[in-house]
Motif scaffolding. Sequence first.
Motif, short mmCIF file in Angstrom:
data_model
loop_
_atom_site.label_atom_id
_atom_site.label_comp_id
_atom_site.label_asym_id
_atom_site.label_seq_id
_atom_site.Cartn_x
_atom_site.Cartn_y
_atom_site.Cartn_z
N SER A 7 0.85 -1.18 0.00
CA SER A 7 0.00 0.00 0.00
C SER A 7 0.88 1.23 0.00
O SER A 7 2.09 1.14 0.27
CB SER A 7 -0.93 0.00 1.21
N GLY A 8 0.28 2.37 -0.31
CA GLY A 8 1.00 3.63 -0.24
C GLY A 8 1.41 4.22 -1.56
O GLY A 8 2.00 5.31 -1.60
N GLY A 9 1.13 3.54 -2.65
CA GLY A 9 1.49 4.08 -3.95
C GLY A 9 0.61 5.25 -4.34
O GLY A 9 -0.37 5.57 -3.66
N ARG A 38 10.85 -3.23 -8.41
CA ARG A 38 10.00 -2.39 -9.23
C ARG A 38 10.13 -2.80 -10.69
O ARG A 38 11.15 -3.37 -11.11
CB ARG A 38 10.34 -0.92 -9.06
N GLN A 39 9.08 -2.50 -11.42
CA GLN A 39 9.09 -2.80 -12.84
C GLN A 39 8.40 -1.67 -13.60
O GLN A 39 7.21 -1.41 -13.40
CB GLN A 39 8.40 -4.13 -13.15
N ALA A 40 9.17 -0.99 -14.41
CA ALA A 40 8.63 0.06 -15.27
C ALA A 40 8.11 -0.57 -16.56
O ALA A 40 8.54 -1.67 -16.93
CB ALA A 40 9.72 1.08 -15.57
N PRO A 41 7.20 0.11 -17.24
CA PRO A 41 6.66 -0.44 -18.49
C PRO A 41 7.76 -0.78 -19.49
O PRO A 41 8.64 0.03 -19.76
CB PRO A 41 5.77 0.71 -19.01
N GLY A 42 7.73 -2.00 -19.99
CA GLY A 42 8.71 -2.42 -20.98
C GLY A 42 10.08 -2.75 -20.44
O GLY A 42 11.01 -3.02 -21.20
N VAL A 93 5.68 0.00 -11.18
CA VAL A 93 4.93 -0.79 -10.21
C VAL A 93 5.93 -1.34 -9.21
O VAL A 93 6.92 -1.97 -9.58
CB VAL A 93 4.16 -1.95 -10.88
N TYR A 94 5.69 -1.06 -7.94
CA TYR A 94 6.56 -1.53 -6.86
C TYR A 94 5.89 -2.69 -6.15
O TYR A 94 4.69 -2.63 -5.83
CB TYR A 94 6.82 -0.40 -5.87
N PHE A 95 6.65 -3.72 -5.89
CA PHE A 95 6.12 -4.83 -5.11
C PHE A 95 7.16 -5.31 -4.10
O PHE A 95 8.36 -5.13 -4.30
CB PHE A 95 5.65 -5.99 -6.01
N CYS A 96 6.66 -5.88 -3.04
CA CYS A 96 7.55 -6.46 -2.04
C CYS A 96 7.54 -7.97 -2.20
O CYS A 96 6.58 -8.55 -2.74
CB CYS A 96 7.16 -6.05 -0.63
N THR A 116 2.05 -2.06 -6.23
CA THR A 116 1.35 -0.80 -6.16
C THR A 116 2.01 0.18 -7.14
O THR A 116 3.25 0.23 -7.23
CB THR A 116 1.36 -0.25 -4.72
N GLN A 117 1.19 0.93 -7.85
CA GLN A 117 1.71 1.84 -8.87
C GLN A 117 2.22 3.12 -8.22
O GLN A 117 1.54 3.73 -7.39
CB GLN A 117 0.62 2.19 -9.87
N VAL A 118 3.42 3.51 -8.60
CA VAL A 118 3.99 4.79 -8.18
C VAL A 118 4.32 5.57 -9.44
O VAL A 118 5.04 5.09 -10.31
CB VAL A 118 5.26 4.59 -7.33
N THR A 119 3.78 6.78 -9.51
CA THR A 119 4.01 7.64 -10.67
C THR A 119 4.61 8.96 -10.20
O THR A 119 4.07 9.59 -9.29
CB THR A 119 2.71 7.90 -11.43
#
Length: 122
Positions: A7-9, A38-42, A93-96, A116-119
């Motif tokens: 949570s928290g994104g 984390r994983q950014a698009p592409g 997208v950040y995940f634990c 969770t998405q962080v922008t």
Amino acid sequence: QVQLVESGGGLVQAGGSLRLSCAASEFVLSSYTVGWFRQAPGEEVEGVSCISMSDSNTNYADSVKGRFTISRDNAKNTVYLQMNSRRPDDTAVYFCALVPWGITRCDTHSLRGQGTQVTVSS
């Protein structure tokens, strides 16, 4: 159900701060080394940071050193990622996840949350 929930994104301006939380259910998180990824698009999944079971050791990717801080609260069965001085290239997208091979292998993970998405806007 055994799971990790982040949570928290959200959306933050460049230079701003955000704190992510990772809560475990049905198991004791302090028994594991835990990491944030984390994983950014592409892009490939990147290991951002991890923290050892004893909380005495942490590890950070070069891209976030000095800006991000990982911590854990064993009483709350939760791990946090404090992110300061955010940059647009932190958008992802950040995940634990559990890190099965210990703190020297923060690039690997087993059980993970959904993320969770962080922008970060410029």
